[in-house]
Enzyme design. Structure first.
Site, PDB file in Angstrom:
ATOM      1  N   HIS A  29       6.016  -1.627  12.705  1.00 33.43           N
ATOM      2  CA  HIS A  29       7.339  -1.946  13.253  1.00 33.43           C
ATOM      3  C   HIS A  29       7.244  -1.921  14.773  1.00 33.43           C
ATOM      4  O   HIS A  29       6.547  -1.105  15.341  1.00 33.43           O
ATOM      5  CB  HIS A  29       8.388  -0.910  12.790  1.00 33.43           C
ATOM      6  CG  HIS A  29       9.783  -1.413  12.922  1.00 33.43           C
ATOM      7  ND1 HIS A  29      10.476  -1.382  14.113  1.00 33.43           N
ATOM      8  CD2 HIS A  29      10.614  -1.987  12.023  1.00 33.43           C
ATOM      9  CE1 HIS A  29      11.674  -1.901  13.922  1.00 33.43           C
ATOM     10  NE2 HIS A  29      11.796  -2.277  12.670  1.00 33.43           N
ATOM     11  N   ASP A  41      11.168  -3.036   4.624  1.00 31.95           N
ATOM     12  CA  ASP A  41      10.825  -4.050   3.616  1.00 31.95           C
ATOM     13  C   ASP A  41       9.844  -3.545   2.578  1.00 31.95           C
ATOM     14  O   ASP A  41       9.620  -4.203   1.565  1.00 31.95           O
ATOM     15  CB  ASP A  41      10.237  -5.289   4.324  1.00 31.95           C
ATOM     16  CG  ASP A  41      11.314  -5.998   5.130  1.00 31.95           C
ATOM     17  OD1 ASP A  41      11.172  -6.070   6.361  1.00 31.95           O
ATOM     18  OD2 ASP A  41      12.316  -6.405   4.515  1.00 31.95           O
TER      19      ASP A  41
END
Ligand code: SDX
Length: 444
Positions: free
Chosen positions: A314, A371
């Site tokens: 991320h 996700d």
């Protein structure tokens, strides 16, 4: 108190450029984040900053969502997302993001009534779905139909006050479900199922997706709770790629619907919201025995393989993404009841275990993101893979609207227009075609 205030007074940054020294003001956010205000930089030095991917660049001040990537903190209007697990509804979280405060019962009831009232699409829109091939990606349909929605509501193109925005938000947040469901039904050649005025937000979405003309889908409570929380956890994430897209498009004066349609396009990318589909494809490939989890992680570490451990890493979180932690726990708790022992969850756990003890991922601070587990949960609920990112968009819509509105009502907001460093050909003359020599065509 005054001492604390004094400590918080922003100091200046001192920039030395050749013989020049200039002081640049520091901005300090309500959580102590600091930014060097470079708005006067080019005028005073002729220089711009260079930051591809904007990893070090703040595009705005915002009061909507706070993320501390090092601590793994995510708060909506100051409320930690972990607290929404105790019975919050997606509808009230949407209102929190839009209005800045949790709604009173009266405000909640009014918004819920509007969501019910606005659920239908204009009959003129239904025929537009027929123009798409059955194989059309639902994200393409979603973006197109949100844009089309603006044609049926010209009165919502210019939004000047909070009530008009609330109305437009209610229409969009309500109708996005119907558009999503109709896109799904079209892809399966099924008749459209109208919204049911007696159903709440999540059950109505699943009703329109899964009911048949002869048999109503009844939403199990577990499914309702899981999808409600999934939508809440996707509702906003400050200046991510799709939200920044909504802001950039909105900064040109484009209307709310068009700006959100652009956000859908940005979210579709496999590095962003499309990752939840990629995660499931990855787990399926491992499950079908094409590759072992260990081999997949080895590939993901090898730059030449072009393979990434999808659902990992991320830009902001250099610690656990708190949403991944929550979704992982929900999957652990609900999957046995929803879908028995899903082998893909086991594979996900195995991948996480391998990666979290591997120096490649540790050194790069790559942890599971939102996700990584959402796809396994959505699959257990019965959502087809090609609808995963559509569900992400339904969740993210309140955040997009909140940011669009925050920017529009910020005094002095300007059209977004980044600069560049030009590296192309220097000045040269045009030559008539018969005087040109063969050269490499279409150089990169
Ligand atoms: C979302 O921004 C948001 O807030 C997004 C989001 C939201 O709610 O809106 O949180 C939602 O988009 C989550 C991210 C979903 N995407 C994925 O899961 C795709 C896989 N992840 C990566 O592609 C990547 O981690 C990103 C895109 C998420 C972040 O990319 P960055 O910040 O540009 O990081 P990078 O590509 O520069 O990677 C840094 C290093 C590189 O290695 P080195 O060149 O330093 O040796 O880490 C490596 C990368 O190769 N790396 C990975 C990896 N992610 C980064 N290596 C293997 N597998 C991965 N998943």
């Amino acid at each position: 108190m005054s001492d604390t205030t004094a400590e918080m007074t922003p100091a200046n940054a001192l920039l030395t450029l050749g013989e020049k020294q200039l002081e640049l003001p520091l901005l300090v956010g309500s959580e102590g984040e600091r930014a060097i205000d470079i708005q006067s930089l080019r005028a005073r030095t002729g220089c711009i900053t260079f930051d591809p991917g904007y990893g070090n660049t703040g595009s705005c001040e915002s009061a909507i969502t706070f993320i501390d990537g090092e601590q793994g903190i995510l708060r909506y209007r100051g409320i930690p997302i972990e607290q929404f697990e105790n019975g919050a509804s997606f509808t009230e979280v949407a209102l929190l993001l839009l209005c800045g405060e949790l709604p009173s019962q009266a405000e909640y009831d009014l918004f819920s009534a509007d969501l019910t009232r606005f659920a239908n699409l204009d009959e003129g829109m239904k025929h537009q779905f027929e123009g798409f091939p059955r194989s059309a990606p639902p994200m393409a349909i979603l973006s197109a139909m949100i844009n089309s929605l603006s044609c049926f509501h010209p009165e919502l193109h210019a939004l000047d006050d909070a009530e008009q925005v609330r109305q437009a938000a209610a229409r969009l947040i309500s109708k996005v479900r119907t558009i999503a469901a109709y896109a799904f039904r079209h892809s399966r050649g099924l008749p459209y199922i109208y919204p049911d005025q007696n159903l709440r937000y999540v059950p109505n979405l699943l009703h329109m997706m899964f009911s048949q003309p002869y048999q109503q889908y009844v939403c199990p409570q577990l499914v309702r709770e899981a999808l409600n929380l999934i939508l809440i956890l996707h509702a906003d994430h400050e200046q991510n790629c799709s939200t920044s897209t909504v802001r950039l498009v909105g900064s040109s004066g484009a209307n709310l619907f068009t700006s959100c349609a652009a956000g859908v396009c940005a979210l579709w990318g496999p590095l962003h919201g499309g990752a939840n589909v990629e995660v499931l494809d990855m787990l399926e490939r491992i499950h079908q025995g094409h590759i072992s989890p260990e081999e997949y992680v080895r590939l993901a570490k090898n730059k030449d393989s072009k393979v990434r451990l999808m659902g990992f890493g991320h830009r902001v979180y250099k610690n656990f993404d708190p949403r991944a932690r929550m979704l992982g726990a929900i999957a652990e708790r609900l999957l046995p009841q929803l879908a028995g022992n899903d082998p893909l969850l086991e594979i996900a756990r195995r991948l996480e275990e391998i990666a979290l003890s591997d120096s490649y991922f540790i050194e790069r601070k790559l942890y599971p993101n939102v996700d990584f587990y959402s796809g396994v949960l959505l699959r257990a609920i019965g959502i087809p893979t090609n609808m995963f990112t559509v569900v992400f968009a339904i969740g993210r819509l309140p955040g997009w609207i909140a940011h669009w509105w925050e920017q529009n009502r910020t005094p002095g907001s300007r059209i977004g227009r980044p600069r560049q460093i030009y590296t192309g050909a220097q000045e040269r003359d045009y030559r008539p075609i018969d005087q040109r020599i063969e050269s490499k065509r279409m150089t990169s």
